[in-house]
Design an enzyme around this catalytic site. Sequence first.
Site, PDB file in Angstrom:
ATOM      1  N   LYS A  20      43.097  44.235  40.542  1.00 30.75           N
ATOM      2  CA  LYS A  20      44.452  43.869  40.945  1.00 30.75           C
ATOM      3  C   LYS A  20      45.231  45.128  41.309  1.00 30.75           C
ATOM      4  O   LYS A  20      45.299  46.081  40.532  1.00 30.75           O
ATOM      5  CB  LYS A  20      45.158  43.092  39.837  1.00 30.75           C
ATOM      6  CG  LYS A  20      46.530  42.578  40.262  1.00 30.75           C
ATOM      7  CD  LYS A  20      47.063  41.530  39.310  1.00 30.75           C
ATOM      8  CE  LYS A  20      48.415  40.998  39.761  1.00 30.75           C
ATOM      9  NZ  LYS A  20      48.351  40.375  41.104  1.00 30.75           N
ATOM     10  N   SER A  22      54.113  33.358  43.619  1.00 32.02           N
ATOM     11  CA  SER A  22      53.550  34.472  42.859  1.00 32.02           C
ATOM     12  C   SER A  22      52.329  34.010  42.078  1.00 32.02           C
ATOM     13  O   SER A  22      51.485  34.820  41.686  1.00 32.02           O
ATOM     14  CB  SER A  22      54.590  35.061  41.901  1.00 32.02           C
ATOM     15  OG  SER A  22      55.045  34.091  40.980  1.00 32.02           O
ATOM     16  N   HIS A  39      45.387  41.638  33.628  1.00 28.46           N
ATOM     17  CA  HIS A  39      44.608  41.200  34.789  1.00 28.46           C
ATOM     18  C   HIS A  39      43.369  42.065  34.948  1.00 28.46           C
ATOM     19  O   HIS A  39      43.244  43.133  34.347  1.00 28.46           O
ATOM     20  CB  HIS A  39      45.439  41.269  36.077  1.00 28.46           C
ATOM     21  CG  HIS A  39      46.392  40.132  36.232  1.00 28.46           C
ATOM     22  ND1 HIS A  39      47.657  40.141  35.678  1.00 28.46           N
ATOM     23  CD2 HIS A  39      46.273  38.940  36.871  1.00 28.46           C
ATOM     24  CE1 HIS A  39      48.276  39.004  35.971  1.00 28.46           C
ATOM     25  NE2 HIS A  39      47.450  38.257  36.703  1.00 28.46           N
TER      26      HIS A  39
END
Length: 232
Positions: free
Chosen positions: A135, A97, A131
């Site tokens: 994303k 991840s 983020h």
Amino acid sequence: MKIALLGYGKMGKVIEKVALERNHEIVLKKGRNDNYDGLENADIAIDFSIPTSAVANISACFERNIPVISGTTGWLEDYDKMVALCGEKNGSFIYGSNFSLGVNVFFELNDYLAKMMANLKQYNVSMEEIHHTQKLDAPSGTAISLANGIIKNTNYAKWTLEKASASEIHIEAKRIENIPGTHSVYYDSEVDQIEIKHTAHTREGFALGSVVAAEWLFGKKGVFTMKDVLGI
């Protein structure tokens, strides 16, 4: 090594730079609509694509006996299928991840803190991840890994993006321009707060970790994780 890049967006370009600096050769740069011509020339593939492309990319590697590193998140409902296909094809696979070396240390710190906090019922745990706006998945795969680490070591049952019950971990997912990735875990009581936090300054940390993982995986068979790569 001869490396195929499956996904040639911002991360793919940074991985290319890091790989070339480490004296590797890039033999394929596959964008979203490109085919797999040239994949058979690779010693290993690194997949940083999009959730809807990951399974096809990983499967294409196993079908061609190409070891594959995948850092794409948002597709894990099919992870067990990919593990089974890897075994069927005697392949080589690492999913992460987050491939940042620092984040993988952070995962271990998160697990350790969760174990220490498990019996301190006056603390409620919550998380925040931030983020860049490009994303596609929320929460991030890294945030899910952190939440699962807490769940494994405490009485929390699951995570949620909504208002949390006593058995749930609330994750606040924010999207802000030009943020590579920030993850915070909070333990709050009426009298104090404990916080652990990892902040990525650039994408190069993720890229370096993926290339290091590829170097480690080359010549091995099976399904591994970054814990294997780092020996932790």
